[in-house]
Design an enzyme around this catalytic site. Sequence first.
Site, short mmCIF file in Angstrom:
data_model
loop_
_atom_site.label_atom_id
_atom_site.label_comp_id
_atom_site.label_asym_id
_atom_site.label_seq_id
_atom_site.Cartn_x
_atom_site.Cartn_y
_atom_site.Cartn_z
N CYS A 134 140.24 -56.86 28.41
CA CYS A 134 140.54 -55.83 27.50
C CYS A 134 142.06 -55.49 27.49
O CYS A 134 142.39 -54.63 28.58
CB CYS A 134 139.90 -54.63 27.38
N CYS A 137 142.87 -51.85 26.82
CA CYS A 137 142.37 -50.94 27.82
C CYS A 137 143.18 -50.86 28.96
O CYS A 137 143.74 -49.84 29.58
CB CYS A 137 141.01 -51.28 28.18
N ASP A 138 143.57 -52.01 29.33
CA ASP A 138 144.18 -52.08 30.71
C ASP A 138 145.60 -52.61 30.76
O ASP A 138 146.41 -52.70 31.72
CB ASP A 138 143.35 -53.26 31.46
P1 FAD Z 1 128.02 -51.47 25.49
O1 FAD Z 1 129.14 -50.74 25.88
O2 FAD Z 1 128.17 -52.84 25.48
O3 FAD Z 1 126.64 -51.05 25.54
C1 FAD Z 1 125.34 -51.80 25.21
C2 FAD Z 1 124.16 -51.55 25.94
O4 FAD Z 1 123.26 -51.92 25.46
C3 FAD Z 1 124.31 -51.72 27.52
O5 FAD Z 1 124.25 -50.60 28.14
C4 FAD Z 1 123.48 -52.88 27.62
O6 FAD Z 1 122.77 -53.00 29.03
C5 FAD Z 1 122.29 -52.62 26.74
N1 FAD Z 1 121.39 -53.75 26.38
C6 FAD Z 1 121.83 -54.78 25.83
N2 FAD Z 1 120.64 -55.67 25.54
C7 FAD Z 1 119.60 -54.74 25.66
C8 FAD Z 1 118.34 -55.11 25.39
N3 FAD Z 1 117.79 -56.25 25.31
N4 FAD Z 1 117.47 -53.98 25.92
C9 FAD Z 1 118.00 -52.94 26.38
N5 FAD Z 1 119.46 -52.53 26.48
C10 FAD Z 1 120.11 -53.57 26.18
N6 FAD Z 1 137.17 -49.36 25.74
C11 FAD Z 1 138.14 -48.32 25.31
O7 FAD Z 1 138.08 -47.29 24.44
N7 FAD Z 1 139.09 -47.90 26.38
C12 FAD Z 1 139.07 -48.60 27.58
O8 FAD Z 1 139.87 -48.19 28.34
C13 FAD Z 1 138.20 -49.73 27.82
N8 FAD Z 1 138.15 -50.69 28.72
C14 FAD Z 1 137.20 -51.44 29.20
C15 FAD Z 1 137.28 -52.07 30.35
C16 FAD Z 1 136.50 -53.08 30.49
C17 FAD Z 1 136.17 -53.82 31.82
C18 FAD Z 1 135.42 -53.56 29.39
C19 FAD Z 1 134.43 -54.30 29.89
C20 FAD Z 1 135.26 -52.85 28.44
C21 FAD Z 1 136.31 -51.83 28.17
N9 FAD Z 1 136.43 -51.11 26.64
C22 FAD Z 1 137.26 -50.14 26.81
C23 FAD Z 1 135.50 -51.43 25.51
C24 FAD Z 1 134.00 -50.64 25.54
O9 FAD Z 1 133.54 -50.55 26.85
C25 FAD Z 1 133.40 -50.94 24.38
O10 FAD Z 1 133.97 -51.10 23.15
C26 FAD Z 1 132.10 -50.03 24.41
O11 FAD Z 1 131.39 -49.98 25.57
C27 FAD Z 1 131.31 -50.77 23.41
O12 FAD Z 1 130.14 -49.81 23.24
P2 FAD Z 1 128.68 -50.18 22.46
O13 FAD Z 1 127.70 -49.05 22.80
O14 FAD Z 1 128.88 -50.89 21.32
O15 FAD Z 1 128.16 -51.28 23.72
#
Ligand code: FAD
Length: 310
Positions: A134, A137-138
């Site tokens: 990302c 982010c970083d």
């Molecule tokens: P996710 O956070 O991916 O959550 C999805 C959840 O669904 C997970 O907990 C997973 O376990 C669960 N899940 C999946 N499939 C199933 C299933 N079949 N049954 C039950 N549960 C399930 N964004 C920023 O704004 N700032 C930052 O500094 C930043 N840094 C980042 C650094 C890293 C290393 C990464 C990987 C990402 C970063 N991001 C950052 C991006 C941010 O994390 C994502 O945009 C955000 O988390 C997306 O949220 P979400 O709820 O859509 O999905």
Amino acid sequence: MLDLAIIGGGPAGLTAGLYATRGGLKDVSMFEKGMPGGQITSSSEIENYPGVASVMSGMDLMESWPEQAMRFGMKHSMEEVSRVSKRADGVFEIFLLGDKKIEAKSVIVCTGSTPRSSGIKGEDEFFGKGVSTCATCDGFFYKNKEVAVLGGGDTALEEALYLANICSKVYLIHRRDEFRASPVTVDKIRNNDKIELILNSVVDEIYGDVSGVNGVKISDKTGNKRDLKVPGIFVFVGMNVNNEVLMQENGKPLCDLSENGNVVVDLKMKTSVPGLFAAGDLRIDASKQVVCAAGDGATAGIQALEYVNN
Ligand code: FAD
Ligand code: NAP
């Protein structure tokens, strides 16, 4: 029967639960296969969540989110969902691993996406300590430093351009001499003085010590080797959209998906199936940021409330 089933407990799912329950839905369960918080909990630092001026770990940022949502009645079920279907009578069926089945009037899918890993030696060991997926982010942590970017798609090239605005130099490493990215982006890359293209090359190893990455070892097709002393490498070798729960027994998705497998939604996070919403990273055109996923979750929660009440 649940009023609402939320699948995935990242920023989108937790915010959806907060808005739906606070808005008055009574029976709301969030199904999360791991600990709530989502992919941001793997990040050592986040500094762009509005209103949070101090730099903190993703884990610390997300700590209070489940508690806040559960205060208004959302239930957390630590279960993995294998499939969501909709019966002819309009009721959704949520199949859990282990043959359990739950019924719900509405569903919000928030299962996110997962950056594909390259499988390079050192990638897992130094993830979050110099290996990142990302740039938004970083990237700032490498201000005026040299970094490497791996990949030849739109994401890699666009993120390399983003990093070139911050870093002193960007090495763009790609395994072929042709890019998958769109020609207009390739032109921008070729005309950027801060980006050095290293083509027909692969990364053999990412190495470092307890403080993080110290460099990457690469080799080209003719066997020439090079050691780039960079403190960071950004790996963009594609994304896996976590859309498996939408796949039906006949192999078709429950709702419309884009070519890349992202869920097609409108501005209200409605999918092509009434009562089924999608929010966060797995939807089309997602900005892939915590604040955006939370915003989607709020929208979807409000819409689910309206759907059930009507
Ligand atoms: P996710 O956070 O991916 O959550 C999805 C959840 O669904 C997970 O907990 C997973 O376990 C669960 N899940 C999946 N499939 C199933 C299933 N079949 N049954 C039950 N549960 C399930 N964004 C920023 O704004 N700032 C930052 O500094 C930043 N840094 C980042 C650094 C890293 C290393 C990464 C990987 C990402 C970063 N991001 C950052 C991006 C941010 O994390 C994502 O945009 C955000 O988390 C997306 O949220 P979400 O709820 O859509 O999905
Ligand atoms: P992508 O298009 O699949 O590209 C992945 C890149 O990583 C490819 O260049 C691939 O090389 C390389 N790669 C894959 N596995 C590798 C490995 N193990 N080691 C080294 N390199 C590896 O993924 P993406 O860039 O994330 O894009 C995903 C989709 O979103 C695409 O359809 C893209 O067009 C779209 N997208 C669009 C925009 C936009 O429209 N502005 C922006 C971002 C993404 P090869 O080329 O040799 O296969």
